[in-house]
Enzyme design. Sequence first.
Site, PDB file in Angstrom:
ATOM      1  N   GLN A   2       0.854  -1.192   0.000  1.00  0.00           N
ATOM      2  CA  GLN A   2       0.000   0.000   0.000  1.00  0.00           C
ATOM      3  C   GLN A   2       0.891   1.245   0.000  1.00  0.00           C
ATOM      4  OE1 GLN A   2      -1.868   0.977   3.727  1.00  0.00           O
ATOM      5  NE2 GLN A   2      -3.794   1.496   2.724  1.00  0.00           N
ATOM      6  N   SER A  45       1.029   6.821   2.166  1.00  0.00           N
ATOM      7  CA  SER A  45       1.697   7.906   2.890  1.00  0.00           C
ATOM      8  C   SER A  45       2.807   8.526   2.070  1.00  0.00           C
ATOM      9  CB  SER A  45       2.292   7.368   4.191  1.00  0.00           C
ATOM     10  OG  SER A  45       1.300   6.766   4.965  1.00  0.00           O
ATOM     11  N   SER A  70       4.525  -0.762   3.745  1.00  0.00           N
ATOM     12  CA  SER A  70       4.814  -2.077   4.339  1.00  0.00           C
ATOM     13  C   SER A  70       4.979  -3.121   3.253  1.00  0.00           C
ATOM     14  CB  SER A  70       3.659  -2.512   5.259  1.00  0.00           C
ATOM     15  OG  SER A  70       3.572  -1.647   6.347  1.00  0.00           O
ATOM     16  N   GLU A  87      -9.411  -1.255   6.626  1.00  0.00           N
ATOM     17  CA  GLU A  87      -8.177  -1.374   7.389  1.00  0.00           C
ATOM     18  C   GLU A  87      -8.430  -1.107   8.870  1.00  0.00           C
ATOM     19  OE1 GLU A  87      -4.988   1.169   6.116  1.00  0.00           O
ATOM     20  OE2 GLU A  87      -3.537   0.018   7.268  1.00  0.00           O
ATOM     21  N   ASN A 141      -4.156   6.952  16.397  1.00  0.00           N
ATOM     22  CA  ASN A 141      -5.275   6.918  17.335  1.00  0.00           C
ATOM     23  C   ASN A 141      -5.781   8.320  17.659  1.00  0.00           C
ATOM     24  OD1 ASN A 141      -4.926   4.222  17.169  1.00  0.00           O
ATOM     25  ND2 ASN A 141      -4.647   3.855  19.368  1.00  0.00           N
ATOM     26  N   GLU A 142      -4.920   9.322  17.510  1.00  0.00           N
ATOM     27  CA  GLU A 142      -5.407  10.700  17.702  1.00  0.00           C
ATOM     28  C   GLU A 142      -6.440  11.022  16.615  1.00  0.00           C
ATOM     29  OE1 GLU A 142      -2.193   9.859  17.900  1.00  0.00           O
ATOM     30  OE2 GLU A 142      -1.913  10.225  20.034  1.00  0.00           O
TER      31      GLU A 142
HETATM   32  C1  LIG Z   1       4.671  -0.091  10.954  1.00  0.00           C
HETATM   33  C2  LIG Z   1       4.048   0.891  10.036  1.00  0.00           C
HETATM   34  C3  LIG Z   1       3.567   0.454   8.823  1.00  0.00           C
HETATM   35  C4  LIG Z   1       2.994   1.348   7.933  1.00  0.00           C
HETATM   36  N1  LIG Z   1       2.590   0.867   6.723  1.00  0.00           N
HETATM   37  C5  LIG Z   1       2.114   1.731   5.806  1.00  0.00           C
HETATM   38  C6  LIG Z   1       1.769   1.269   4.495  1.00  0.00           C
HETATM   39  O1  LIG Z   1       1.844   0.089   4.197  1.00  0.00           O
HETATM   40  N2  LIG Z   1       1.356   2.165   3.597  1.00  0.00           N
HETATM   41  C7  LIG Z   1       1.243   3.497   3.891  1.00  0.00           C
HETATM   42  O2  LIG Z   1       0.841   4.234   3.034  1.00  0.00           O
HETATM   43  N3  LIG Z   1       1.555   3.969   5.125  1.00  0.00           N
HETATM   44  C8  LIG Z   1       1.985   3.117   6.088  1.00  0.00           C
HETATM   45  N4  LIG Z   1       2.327   3.580   7.345  1.00  0.00           N
HETATM   46  C9  LIG Z   1       2.251   5.022   7.619  1.00  0.00           C
HETATM   47  C10 LIG Z   1       1.098   5.438   8.509  1.00  0.00           C
HETATM   48  O3  LIG Z   1      -0.122   5.327   7.864  1.00  0.00           O
HETATM   49  C11 LIG Z   1       1.397   6.878   8.987  1.00  0.00           C
HETATM   50  O4  LIG Z   1       2.526   6.806   9.804  1.00  0.00           O
HETATM   51  C12 LIG Z   1       0.267   7.506   9.763  1.00  0.00           C
HETATM   52  O5  LIG Z   1      -0.812   7.806   8.917  1.00  0.00           O
HETATM   53  C13 LIG Z   1       0.708   8.782  10.492  1.00  0.00           C
HETATM   54  O6  LIG Z   1       1.364   9.655   9.649  1.00  0.00           O
HETATM   55  P1  LIG Z   1       2.790  10.242  10.063  1.00  0.00           P
HETATM   56  O7  LIG Z   1       3.652   9.118  10.442  1.00  0.00           O
HETATM   57  O8  LIG Z   1       3.215  11.108   8.952  1.00  0.00           O
HETATM   58  O9  LIG Z   1       2.540  11.098  11.350  1.00  0.00           O
HETATM   59  P2  LIG Z   1       1.977  12.630  11.436  1.00  0.00           P
HETATM   60  O10 LIG Z   1       0.740  12.757  10.600  1.00  0.00           O
HETATM   61  O11 LIG Z   1       3.083  13.577  11.178  1.00  0.00           O
HETATM   62  O12 LIG Z   1       1.579  12.635  12.948  1.00  0.00           O
HETATM   63  C14 LIG Z   1       2.531  12.749  14.008  1.00  0.00           C
HETATM   64  C15 LIG Z   1       1.752  12.874  15.310  1.00  0.00           C
HETATM   65  O13 LIG Z   1       0.878  14.009  15.235  1.00  0.00           O
HETATM   66  C16 LIG Z   1      -0.435  13.615  15.487  1.00  0.00           C
HETATM   67  N5  LIG Z   1      -1.388  14.385  14.683  1.00  0.00           N
HETATM   68  C17 LIG Z   1      -1.359  14.661  13.365  1.00  0.00           C
HETATM   69  N6  LIG Z   1      -2.450  15.338  13.001  1.00  0.00           N
HETATM   70  C18 LIG Z   1      -3.201  15.489  14.105  1.00  0.00           C
HETATM   71  C19 LIG Z   1      -4.465  16.089  14.389  1.00  0.00           C
HETATM   72  N7  LIG Z   1      -5.227  16.654  13.440  1.00  0.00           N
HETATM   73  N8  LIG Z   1      -4.920  16.032  15.650  1.00  0.00           N
HETATM   74  C20 LIG Z   1      -4.187  15.433  16.629  1.00  0.00           C
HETATM   75  N9  LIG Z   1      -3.010  14.865  16.429  1.00  0.00           N
HETATM   76  C21 LIG Z   1      -2.525  14.894  15.177  1.00  0.00           C
HETATM   77  C22 LIG Z   1      -0.482  12.164  15.085  1.00  0.00           C
HETATM   78  O14 LIG Z   1      -1.552  11.487  15.707  1.00  0.00           O
HETATM   79  C23 LIG Z   1       0.872  11.671  15.555  1.00  0.00           C
HETATM   80  O15 LIG Z   1       0.796  11.413  16.914  1.00  0.00           O
HETATM   81  C24 LIG Z   1       2.892   2.708   8.275  1.00  0.00           C
HETATM   82  C25 LIG Z   1       3.335   3.146   9.519  1.00  0.00           C
HETATM   83  C26 LIG Z   1       3.910   2.263  10.399  1.00  0.00           C
HETATM   84  C27 LIG Z   1       4.388   2.761  11.716  1.00  0.00           C
END
Ligand SMILES: Cc1cc2nc3c(=O)[nH]c(=O)nc-3n(C[C@H](O)[C@H](O)[C@H](O)COP(=O)(O)OP(=O)(O)OC[C@H]3O[C@@H](n4cnc5c(N)ncnc54)[C@H](O)[C@@H]3O)c2cc1C
Lengths: 383, 315
Positions: free
Chosen positions: A125, A128, A162, A246, A360-361
Site C-alpha cells: 500500500q 503515505s 509495508s 483497514e 489513534n489521535e
Molecule cells: C509499521 C508501520 C507500517 C505502515 N505501513 C504503511 C503502508 O503500508 N502504507 C502506507 O501508506 N503507510 C503506512 N504507514 C504510515 C502510517 O499510515 C502513517 O505513519 C500515519 O498515517 C501517520 O502519519 P505520520 O507518520 O506522517 O505522522 P503525522 O501525521 O506527522 O503525525 C505525528 C503525530 O501528530 C499527530 N497528529 C497529526 N495530526 C493530528 C491532528 N489533526 N490532531 C491530533 N493529532 C494529530 C499524530 O496522531 C501523531 O501522533 C505505516 C506506519 C507504520 C508505523
Amino acid sequence: MDLDLSPGELAFRDEARAWLAANVPADPLPSMDTSPGWRAHQEWEARLAADRWSVVSWPEEFHGRDASLVEWVVFEEEYYRAGAPGRVSQNGIFLLAPIIFGHGNPEQQRRWLPTMATGEQIWAQCWSEPEAGSDLASLSSTARRDDERGGWVLNGQKTWSSRAPFADWGFGLFRSDPDAQRKHDGLTYFCFPLDAAGITVRPIAQLDGEPGFAEVFFEDVFVPDADVLGAPGDGWRVAMSTAGNERGLSLRSPGRFCAAADRLVDLYAATRTSSATERVVDAWIRAEAYRLYTWGTVTRLADGGEMGAAGSVNKVWWSELDVALHETALDLLGPEAEVAGPWLDGYLFSLSGPIYAGTNEIQRNIIAERVLGLPREAKGARA
Amino acid sequence: MRFEHTTDQRDFARSLDKLVAGSDPIAVARAWAEGDHAAGLTLWARLAEQGVTMLATEASPVEVCVAFEVLGRHSVPGPWVESAAYLPVALGREVAGVATVAVPPHTPYALDADVAEAVYLDSGRGEPTLVPPERRASEPVVSVDPTRRLFRVGEAVDVAGVSGSRAFDLAALATAAQLLGLGERVLADSVTYVTQRRQFGREIGSYQAIKHQLANVRIALDFAQPLVYGAAVALSEPAGTAERSVSAAKVQAAEAAYLASRVGLQVHGAIGYTREHDLSVFLTRIRALVTAWGTPAFHRSRILDSLLGERIGSA
Ligand SMILES: Cc1cc2nc3c(=O)[nH]c(=O)nc-3n(C[C@H](O)[C@H](O)[C@H](O)COP(=O)(O)OP(=O)(O)OC[C@H]3O[C@@H](n4cnc5c(N)ncnc54)[C@H](O)[C@@H]3O)c2cc1C
C-alpha cells in the site's frame, strides 16, 4: 440474541480446524521481512490457497469459498488459535481486494485477484508521503495525463510502504488534477508493478531492525489506463472505502487477540508474577470484549448495516489492547523480556498499531466528530 | 448467530424508557434520598406492572439487562437488583412488592430496608432467611449515593457459597447493565453540555483535549456493552463459563461508567461538582455500584481462578 453457530458454520469450523491442525508448520517461519522468511511465507500462502483457505470470503471462481462474514471470523479465530503464520499477503487481500471487487472492472479482477489469492503476487500500500501522513489528502505526488500512450505518468515519493522491499505490485493515490478546488478532489487511484521503469524502492529498517517498510520513488513512471482503479479523479472516495476495511473488521480480527490473551494466561500460569495479575485479567477481559463486539458488528453488517465511523472505535481498542497484552507479557518475563523471542517481536510490532492505519489521535477525532457529533476543532485541522 | 437485540427487546427498552423518563426520575431520586418514598413507590408499581419484577423468573437474563440498563440511564432509586434479580432467583419465585437482601460479604448492607416490605439475609446456607422487624437496625448507614439507604441486618457472616450462585451472578450482571445505562447517560449529557458551553469564543466541545476524553468514554462503553449482553447470553445457558463472563461484564461496565463519570465531571467544570446539578445523581450512583455486588478486585480474581482452573483441568 444468541451467539450460536449454525450446523453449517460448525461444520465449516471443524473443517478449518482439522486442516490447520494438519498443515500449520510446527516451527514458526522466519520473519517475512527477510528474504528466506519472505519465500517461506509465500509458500505458506500457496499452501493455504491450494486447499482454498487463503481467501475464504471470496467467490469460488477466485479461489475462495464464498464464506459468510460469520465464517470468516470463525476461520480467523481458528487460524490464530492454531498458531498459523502471519499473512504476508494481507495488504492485498484485506485492503486492496475489496476495492477491486467494488471498483475494479472484470478484466482487472481476472488479472489481479487470482495471483493475490495464491500469494504469487504480493501487494504494497503506497499511500503515505513524507509530507502527508495523517493529512493524507494533502499528498503531492502527481499523475500527468499522457493521451498518446493511453495512460498516466507518475512522479513523486511515497513512504512507509509495508512489505514494499519484497512486494511485486503497489497501489496508491496520485494528484491527477492540480487545479481541483478541494484537496480531496482530483486524486486518482493507481496500481503499478514495483519493478516498473522509473520506480526505485528503498527499504527502511523498522524498530526491530528488519526492512518491513520502504520509500518508493517515482520518476516518470508510465501507468496504462488499464491499471487505474475506479474513475480518474475519484481516488479519494475509492480509497476511503479501503480505509474503513483497514481500521475496521478486516485487518484485525479478534482471533489473534484472543489467542494472544490465552498465551498470556498460560505465561502467567507458568510464572505467577503477582504484580501483573490484574493486568493479565484485564487483557483477557478486553480481548473477550473485542470478540463479542465483533459478533455484534458482524450481525449489523449481515443485516445490511455499515461499518462507518465505528471502525475508528474498533481501531483504537485493538491497537491499545495489543500493546497492553504484550507489555504485560514482557513484565511477566522479567529480565528475560529483553531477550529475543516471540513476545518481544510481538511487542515491537504492537507499538506501531496506534500509529498506522490512521493514528489513534485521528481516530479519536473521528469518533468525537462523527459518532458523538462534537464540533470541528478549527479550520484546517480536519480528520 | 445474532448478537443484537431483537425487535421485541428494543421495543421493551423503549417503552420502559418512555415510562421512566415521563415520571421525572431525577425528582423521584432526590425525594427518595430525603426519605420521601411516595413518588418512588408509584414508579416502582408502574415498572412492576410492565413486568420488570418478573423478568428474572419469566424471561431471560437478556431482558433483565435491557430493563436494568433503562433503570441505570435514569438512576431510578430503590432495591431493584435485590427485588428483581437476586431474590427471585434465590427464592425461586417472583417477589411481590419491594424486598431487599443483604448478602455478606459482597453486599453487607440491606439497601432500603426502611421501605422494603420484606428484608432478607442470605448467609449462603440454603435459602435467604427473612429478617424479623426487631432485628432491622433503624439508623441507615450513609452511602456515597444519597439515594442508597443502607441498613445493617444482623451479623455479617463471611461465607463463600453465595458468590458462586446464579442469584449472585444475575445480581452482579444487573448491576453491570445499570452501570452501562448510567455511563451512557453521563456521556450523552456531557456531549450536550460541551456543545453548548462556550469559552474563549467557541464551544468547549471543539477542543481536542475535551473531544479525546469523550471519545475514550465512547470506546469504553462500546466494549462494555457486548460483555454485558454476552454474559446475559452465557447465563441463559445451563452449563459453561457464565460466572467469569458475568465478572468480565461487571469489571468492564464499572470501568467504563466510572470513566464516564470522571470525564463527565471534568468537562462540566465546577457546575458538575454541585449537588444541585443533575450530574451528581449519576456520579454518586456510579461510584456506589462500582463496588456493589462484588468489587472489581473480587470479580477479577474470579476470572483468574476460572482461567487457571481451566488450565489445570486440561493439563
Ligand atoms: C509499521 C508501520 C507500517 C505502515 N505501513 C504503511 C503502508 O503500508 N502504507 C502506507 O501508506 N503507510 C503506512 N504507514 C504510515 C502510517 O499510515 C502513517 O505513519 C500515519 O498515517 C501517520 O502519519 P505520520 O507518520 O506522517 O505522522 P503525522 O501525521 O506527522 O503525525 C505525528 C503525530 O501528530 C499527530 N497528529 C497529526 N495530526 C493530528 C491532528 N489533526 N490532531 C491530533 N493529532 C494529530 C499524530 O496522531 C501523531 O501522533 C505505516 C506506519 C507504520 C508505523
